[in-house]
Design an enzyme around this catalytic site. Structure first.
Site, PDB file in Angstrom:
ATOM      1  N   SER A   6      14.535 -69.791  42.099  1.00 22.22           N
ATOM      2  CA  SER A   6      15.236 -68.503  42.146  1.00 22.22           C
ATOM      3  C   SER A   6      16.333 -68.532  43.200  1.00 22.22           C
ATOM      4  O   SER A   6      16.067 -68.701  44.388  1.00 22.22           O
ATOM      5  CB  SER A   6      14.256 -67.381  42.478  1.00 22.22           C
ATOM      6  OG  SER A   6      14.997 -66.225  42.832  1.00 22.22           O
ATOM      7  N   HIS A  31      16.392 -69.652  37.945  1.00 22.04           N
ATOM      8  CA  HIS A  31      15.947 -68.263  37.837  1.00 22.04           C
ATOM      9  C   HIS A  31      16.953 -67.353  38.540  1.00 22.04           C
ATOM     10  O   HIS A  31      17.291 -67.552  39.701  1.00 22.04           O
ATOM     11  CB  HIS A  31      14.565 -68.132  38.474  1.00 22.04           C
ATOM     12  CG  HIS A  31      13.890 -66.826  38.219  1.00 22.04           C
ATOM     13  ND1 HIS A  31      13.291 -66.502  37.021  1.00 22.04           N
ATOM     14  CD2 HIS A  31      13.724 -65.739  39.018  1.00 22.04           C
ATOM     15  CE1 HIS A  31      12.773 -65.291  37.099  1.00 22.04           C
ATOM     16  NE2 HIS A  31      13.024 -64.796  38.304  1.00 22.04           N
ATOM     17  N   ASP A  33      17.804 -63.579  39.541  1.00 23.92           N
ATOM     18  CA  ASP A  33      17.189 -62.266  39.761  1.00 23.92           C
ATOM     19  C   ASP A  33      18.246 -61.178  39.911  1.00 23.92           C
ATOM     20  O   ASP A  33      18.938 -61.110  40.915  1.00 23.92           O
ATOM     21  CB  ASP A  33      16.345 -62.306  41.044  1.00 23.92           C
ATOM     22  CG  ASP A  33      15.024 -63.020  40.836  1.00 23.92           C
ATOM     23  OD1 ASP A  33      14.329 -62.700  39.856  1.00 23.92           O
ATOM     24  OD2 ASP A  33      14.687 -63.884  41.664  1.00 23.92           O
ATOM     25  N   MET A  35      19.006 -57.256  40.370  1.00 21.31           N
ATOM     26  CA  MET A  35      18.351 -56.031  40.860  1.00 21.31           C
ATOM     27  C   MET A  35      19.370 -54.915  41.016  1.00 21.31           C
ATOM     28  O   MET A  35      20.479 -55.152  41.500  1.00 21.31           O
ATOM     29  CB  MET A  35      17.716 -56.302  42.226  1.00 21.31           C
ATOM     30  CG  MET A  35      16.734 -57.453  42.226  1.00 21.31           C
ATOM     31  SD  MET A  35      16.046 -57.663  43.865  1.00 21.31           S
ATOM     32  CE  MET A  35      14.987 -59.082  43.573  1.00 21.31           C
ATOM     33  N   HIS A  64      16.419 -62.788  34.953  1.00 18.54           N
ATOM     34  CA  HIS A  64      15.338 -61.818  35.128  1.00 18.54           C
ATOM     35  C   HIS A  64      15.959 -60.477  35.508  1.00 18.54           C
ATOM     36  O   HIS A  64      16.408 -60.290  36.632  1.00 18.54           O
ATOM     37  CB  HIS A  64      14.402 -62.351  36.232  1.00 18.54           C
ATOM     38  CG  HIS A  64      13.265 -61.439  36.564  1.00 18.54           C
ATOM     39  ND1 HIS A  64      12.505 -61.606  37.703  1.00 18.54           N
ATOM     40  CD2 HIS A  64      12.751 -60.369  35.917  1.00 18.54           C
ATOM     41  CE1 HIS A  64      11.576 -60.658  37.742  1.00 18.54           C
ATOM     42  NE2 HIS A  64      11.700 -59.893  36.683  1.00 18.54           N
ATOM     43  N   MET A  66      15.820 -56.948  36.644  1.00 17.04           N
ATOM     44  CA  MET A  66      15.034 -55.893  37.296  1.00 17.04           C
ATOM     45  C   MET A  66      15.941 -54.675  37.400  1.00 17.04           C
ATOM     46  O   MET A  66      16.376 -54.272  38.476  1.00 17.04           O
ATOM     47  CB  MET A  66      14.547 -56.376  38.665  1.00 17.04           C
ATOM     48  CG  MET A  66      13.410 -57.390  38.532  1.00 17.04           C
ATOM     49  SD  MET A  66      13.129 -58.311  40.047  1.00 17.04           S
ATOM     50  CE  MET A  66      14.390 -59.555  39.876  1.00 17.04           C
ATOM     51  N   MET A 135       4.612 -60.971  36.858  1.00 16.75           N
ATOM     52  CA  MET A 135       5.012 -60.821  38.261  1.00 16.75           C
ATOM     53  C   MET A 135       3.779 -60.971  39.151  1.00 16.75           C
ATOM     54  O   MET A 135       2.764 -60.306  38.951  1.00 16.75           O
ATOM     55  CB  MET A 135       5.636 -59.444  38.500  1.00 16.75           C
ATOM     56  CG  MET A 135       7.038 -59.266  37.934  1.00 16.75           C
ATOM     57  SD  MET A 135       8.260 -60.482  38.462  1.00 16.75           S
ATOM     58  CE  MET A 135       8.244 -60.290  40.240  1.00 16.75           C
ATOM     59  N   GLY A 140      11.419 -57.074  43.740  1.00 19.15           N
ATOM     60  CA  GLY A 140      12.379 -56.485  44.680  1.00 19.15           C
ATOM     61  C   GLY A 140      12.812 -57.424  45.788  1.00 19.15           C
ATOM     62  O   GLY A 140      13.961 -57.396  46.203  1.00 19.15           O
ATOM     63  N   GLY A 142      12.308 -61.501  47.744  1.00 22.30           N
ATOM     64  CA  GLY A 142      11.725 -62.831  47.853  1.00 22.30           C
ATOM     65  C   GLY A 142      10.836 -62.883  49.081  1.00 22.30           C
ATOM     66  O   GLY A 142      10.828 -61.961  49.902  1.00 22.30           O
ATOM     67  N   GLY A 143      10.068 -63.956  49.191  1.00 19.16           N
ATOM     68  CA  GLY A 143       9.296 -64.190  50.412  1.00 19.16           C
ATOM     69  C   GLY A 143       8.034 -63.367  50.571  1.00 19.16           C
ATOM     70  O   GLY A 143       7.491 -63.264  51.665  1.00 19.16           O
ATOM     71  N   ASP A 170       6.041 -65.422  38.691  1.00 15.58           N
ATOM     72  CA  ASP A 170       7.180 -65.198  39.595  1.00 15.58           C
ATOM     73  C   ASP A 170       6.750 -64.419  40.831  1.00 15.58           C
ATOM     74  O   ASP A 170       6.352 -63.263  40.736  1.00 15.58           O
ATOM     75  CB  ASP A 170       8.250 -64.412  38.817  1.00 15.58           C
ATOM     76  CG  ASP A 170       9.511 -64.155  39.629  1.00 15.58           C
ATOM     77  OD1 ASP A 170       9.637 -64.700  40.740  1.00 15.58           O
ATOM     78  OD2 ASP A 170      10.373 -63.400  39.127  1.00 15.58           O
ATOM     79  N   GLY A 172       6.000 -65.481  45.289  1.00 22.15           N
ATOM     80  CA  GLY A 172       5.029 -65.966  46.271  1.00 22.15           C
ATOM     81  C   GLY A 172       4.458 -67.341  46.010  1.00 22.15           C
ATOM     82  O   GLY A 172       3.420 -67.709  46.579  1.00 22.15           O
ATOM     83  N   GLY A 192      11.403 -69.190  44.969  1.00 25.76           N
ATOM     84  CA  GLY A 192      12.641 -68.872  45.675  1.00 25.76           C
ATOM     85  C   GLY A 192      12.647 -69.451  47.067  1.00 25.76           C
ATOM     86  O   GLY A 192      13.261 -70.495  47.329  1.00 25.76           O
TER      87      GLY A 192
HETATM   88  C1  DX5 Z   1      11.135 -60.925  43.127  1.00 26.30           C
HETATM   89  C2  DX5 Z   1      11.909 -61.904  42.309  1.00 26.30           C
HETATM   90  C3  DX5 Z   1      11.461 -63.312  42.501  1.00 26.30           C
HETATM   91  C4  DX5 Z   1      11.668 -63.822  43.891  1.00 26.30           C
HETATM   92  C5  DX5 Z   1      10.830 -65.028  44.106  1.00 26.30           C
HETATM   93  O1  DX5 Z   1      11.532 -59.638  42.806  1.00 26.30           O
HETATM   94  O2  DX5 Z   1      11.792 -61.613  40.945  1.00 26.30           O
HETATM   95  O3  DX5 Z   1      12.062 -64.179  41.583  1.00 26.30           O
HETATM   96  O4  DX5 Z   1      12.989 -64.131  44.171  1.00 26.30           O
HETATM   97  O5  DX5 Z   1      10.951 -65.389  45.442  1.00 26.30           O
HETATM   98  P1  DX5 Z   1       9.743 -66.051  46.219  1.00 26.30           P
HETATM   99  O6  DX5 Z   1       9.449 -67.340  45.544  1.00 26.30           O
HETATM  100  O7  DX5 Z   1      10.283 -66.226  47.594  1.00 26.30           O
HETATM  101  O8  DX5 Z   1       8.601 -65.098  46.170  1.00 26.30           O
HETATM  102 ZN    ZN Z   2      12.397 -63.114  39.359  1.00 27.30          ZN
END
Ligand code: DX5
Ligand code: ZN
Length: 209
Positions: A6, A31, A33, A35, A64, A66, A135, A140, A142-143, A170, A172, A192
């Site tokens: 991501s 990937h 993302d 938002m 993806h 969102m 999910m 919303g 990463g991390g 997707d 964590g 990500g």
């Molecule tokens: C969260 C995103 C994920 C995110 C994953 O809303 O859809 O794709 O970026 O990031 P990590 O791998 O750091 O959780």
């Molecule tokens: Zn995603």
């Protein structure tokens, strides 16, 4: 399995360079993302970024969405370079319209559900989609930390959909917990923060199975 790094956690100042590193290390999908600050609290990026990076790689663009009412923008994302488009069941009252729009352009159709959404919400669409994105964090950011209870959902879907169906997970995922997601039945893994760090190549290689 397919790894789908991501770019949300990438350095956007040198984005193309970082994508190339992930690609050269063996990642097949990317990937992306998107938002909107409505469906999720965060805002990321959209068409101009996708169009720009499309010139630098042939990786599969796994978009993806969102965003609220994704049916409004699906065609534009496809025209920007998406190879697959995944929308959230919680974000639309017109899931069938979303599916048909993506299908019309022969792109991969993905449907996604949040950690607290029951599989029953997507059950009637399963025969019409190519992929389910489960999910494993609240969308919303990463991390975040992997919510292990989603493994049950993945297991249920794998049993129901058969061994070849695309089930993406997707949120964590890292080198320590990736195998639990794969063992539960996921065959497309998003990562990500576990990829876009100081050692992109090494991180990709450490996640490949
Ligand atoms: C969260 C995103 C994920 C995110 C994953 O809303 O859809 O794709 O970026 O990031 P990590 O791998 O750091 O959780
Ligand atoms: Zn995603």
């Amino acid at each position: 399995m397919i790894l789908s790094p991501s770019i949300l956690s990438a350095d956007f100042g040198i984005l193309a360079e970082q994508i190339k590193k992930a690609e050269n290390a063996g990642a097949e999908w990317l990937h992306i993302d998107v938002m909107d600050g409505h469906f999720v609290p965060n805002i990321s990026f959209a068409m101009p970024v996708i169009k720009s990076i499309r010139k630098y790689t042939d990786m599969f663009f796994d978009v993806h969405l969102m965003i609220d009412k994704p049916e409004r923008y699906i065609e534009e994302f496809i025209k920007s370079g998406a190879d697959g488009v995944t929308f959230h069941i919680e974000a639309t009252e017109k899931p069938r319209e979303c599916i048909e729009l993506i299908r019309k352009y022969n792109k991969l159709v993905g449907i996604s559900l949040n950690p607290n959404t029951d599989v029953s919400a997507i059950e009637e669409y399963l025969s019409e989609v190519d992929m389910v994105l489960v999910m494993s964090v609240e969308p919303g950011y990463g991390g975040q930390k992997y919510i292990t209870s989603v493994n049950e959902k993945i297991r249920y879907l794998r049993n129901k959909l058969g061994e070849d169906f695309k089930i993406e997970v997707d949120g964590g995922i890292n080198a320590y917990n990736i195998d639990t997601a794969i063992n539960a039945g996921a065959n497309i893994i998003v990562a990500g923060t576990a990829v876009f760090n100081d050692d992109i190549e090494g991180s990709v290689k450490g996640l490949m199975r």
